[in-house]
Motif scaffolding. Sequence first.
Motif, PDB file in Angstrom:
ATOM      1  N   GLY A  91     -13.560 -28.537   7.643  1.00 56.15           N
ATOM      2  CA  GLY A  91     -12.901 -27.121   6.956  1.00 56.15           C
ATOM      3  C   GLY A  91     -13.303 -26.827   8.869  1.00 56.15           C
ATOM      4  O   GLY A  91     -13.314 -25.473   8.749  1.00 56.15           O
ATOM      5  N   ASN A  92     -14.261 -27.753   9.362  1.00 58.45           N
ATOM      6  CA  ASN A  92     -14.812 -27.126  10.936  1.00 58.45           C
ATOM      7  C   ASN A  92     -13.231 -27.657  12.013  1.00 58.45           C
ATOM      8  O   ASN A  92     -13.251 -27.735  12.971  1.00 58.45           O
ATOM      9  CB  ASN A  92     -15.263 -27.554  11.691  1.00 58.45           C
ATOM     10  CG  ASN A  92     -16.025 -27.199  12.451  1.00 58.45           C
ATOM     11  OD1 ASN A  92     -16.088 -26.220  13.532  1.00 58.45           O
ATOM     12  ND2 ASN A  92     -17.383 -27.244  12.767  1.00 58.45           N
ATOM     13  N   PHE A  93     -12.513 -26.347  11.815  1.00 59.30           N
ATOM     14  CA  PHE A  93     -11.101 -26.776  12.819  1.00 59.30           C
ATOM     15  C   PHE A  93     -11.097 -26.121  14.101  1.00 59.30           C
ATOM     16  O   PHE A  93     -10.515 -26.644  15.151  1.00 59.30           O
ATOM     17  CB  PHE A  93     -10.127 -25.357  12.512  1.00 59.30           C
ATOM     18  CG  PHE A  93      -9.606 -25.470  10.749  1.00 59.30           C
ATOM     19  CD1 PHE A  93      -9.505 -26.646  10.393  1.00 59.30           C
ATOM     20  CD2 PHE A  93     -10.059 -24.265   9.613  1.00 59.30           C
ATOM     21  CE1 PHE A  93      -8.774 -26.938   9.067  1.00 59.30           C
ATOM     22  CE2 PHE A  93      -9.680 -24.975   8.618  1.00 59.30           C
ATOM     23  CZ  PHE A  93      -8.922 -25.839   7.973  1.00 59.30           C
ATOM     24  N   THR A  94     -12.524 -25.866  14.639  1.00 60.24           N
ATOM     25  CA  THR A  94     -12.371 -25.645  16.665  1.00 60.24           C
ATOM     26  C   THR A  94     -12.899 -27.274  16.267  1.00 60.24           C
ATOM     27  O   THR A  94     -12.672 -27.432  17.665  1.00 60.24           O
ATOM     28  CB  THR A  94     -13.960 -24.283  16.408  1.00 60.24           C
ATOM     29  OG1 THR A  94     -12.958 -22.918  15.815  1.00 60.24           O
ATOM     30  CG2 THR A  94     -14.030 -24.123  17.739  1.00 60.24           C
ATOM     31  N   LYS A  95     -14.335 -27.389  15.590  1.00 56.19           N
ATOM     32  CA  LYS A  95     -14.696 -29.053  16.035  1.00 56.19           C
ATOM     33  C   LYS A  95     -13.541 -29.688  16.389  1.00 56.19           C
ATOM     34  O   LYS A  95     -13.517 -30.687  17.531  1.00 56.19           O
ATOM     35  CB  LYS A  95     -15.396 -29.137  15.614  1.00 56.19           C
ATOM     36  CG  LYS A  95     -15.855 -30.525  15.666  1.00 56.19           C
ATOM     37  CD  LYS A  95     -17.538 -30.937  14.811  1.00 56.19           C
ATOM     38  CE  LYS A  95     -18.111 -32.332  15.036  1.00 56.19           C
ATOM     39  NZ  LYS A  95     -19.016 -32.756  14.356  1.00 56.19           N
ATOM     40  N   SER A  96     -12.024 -29.490  14.990  1.00 57.04           N
ATOM     41  CA  SER A  96     -11.791 -30.446  15.386  1.00 57.04           C
ATOM     42  C   SER A  96     -10.240 -30.929  16.441  1.00 57.04           C
ATOM     43  O   SER A  96     -10.255 -31.592  16.996  1.00 57.04           O
ATOM     44  CB  SER A  96     -10.094 -29.987  13.648  1.00 57.04           C
ATOM     45  OG  SER A  96      -9.754 -31.507  14.133  1.00 57.04           O
ATOM     46  N   SER A  97     -10.140 -29.402  16.826  1.00 57.24           N
ATOM     47  CA  SER A  97      -9.147 -29.112  17.763  1.00 57.24           C
ATOM     48  C   SER A  97      -9.633 -29.165  19.081  1.00 57.24           C
ATOM     49  O   SER A  97      -9.328 -30.092  19.690  1.00 57.24           O
ATOM     50  CB  SER A  97      -8.689 -27.295  17.957  1.00 57.24           C
ATOM     51  OG  SER A  97      -7.936 -27.205  17.289  1.00 57.24           O
TER      52      SER A  97
END
Length: 267
Positions: free
Chosen positions: A34-40
């Motif tokens: 659920g860590n989409f900023t890090k994923s991006s």
Amino acid sequence: MSENLKKGIYIIPSLFTCGNISCGCLSIISSINGNFTKSSWLLIFAIAFDMMDGRIARLTKTTSEFGVQLDSLSDLTSFGIAPAVMMYQLVLTSMGKIGKSIFVLFILCSALRLAKFNVKANAKKVHSSFMGLPTPASAGLLISFVLSYELFIVDPGQSLTFNTIPILMKNMPAFFKTMPVIMVLLSLLMVSNIPYVSFKKMEFSSPKVFRLLILMVLFVWLIATFPQNIIFILFTLYAFSGIFAYATKYWKILKRIYSSKVENNGN
């Protein structure tokens, strides 16, 4: 000595490609958590690695079949599977079977796009433009959307660390609602025959280099000022540039045919 040096040079571009794969894998884990900023941001780094490995291989004249295949596998991981997982977790998971279908479609079209590219690479067909939207550009649009959207849903008590473009942020909810449709469109663009500009053969020694330098400085300044928003705008403009150029080309052809018919009828 020279043979050992040659092997070392071959390893260098492959290390960048491995960096690409690693960022893609870590991005998938971040999306699942659920860590989409890090994923991006991990996928932004993957794009940077992808840009460097090919250039280093061409610069050192160490392009190889192994490098092409490894690069293709890394691109499928980082720009096909990883962004699809991220968007499924963020947008598509609530859509049931339709969401799963869009998820699979995006990955399939990414794989088909890369397979088509490999066939042309094996046939030594070098073109000044890409045929179909490149997978990094397709993934880049999704990545940049997530980065901007994450700013939109930030907790009101938390202050933003980046400047934003108000009109773009205001329309983020609308972009969010249309994202499944955009993913389908991006999937179709990847397997289309629409040409897209390739920056691989840019001639930096040409007379236009000064204007190019000014544009690059401007882009760097804009990205530094509005990082998430400008990245989103740039990838969106690139994705739609091919459609616009393709439509313009065929509009001119139809216009020419119509003019020719009018002249023939007049005679």
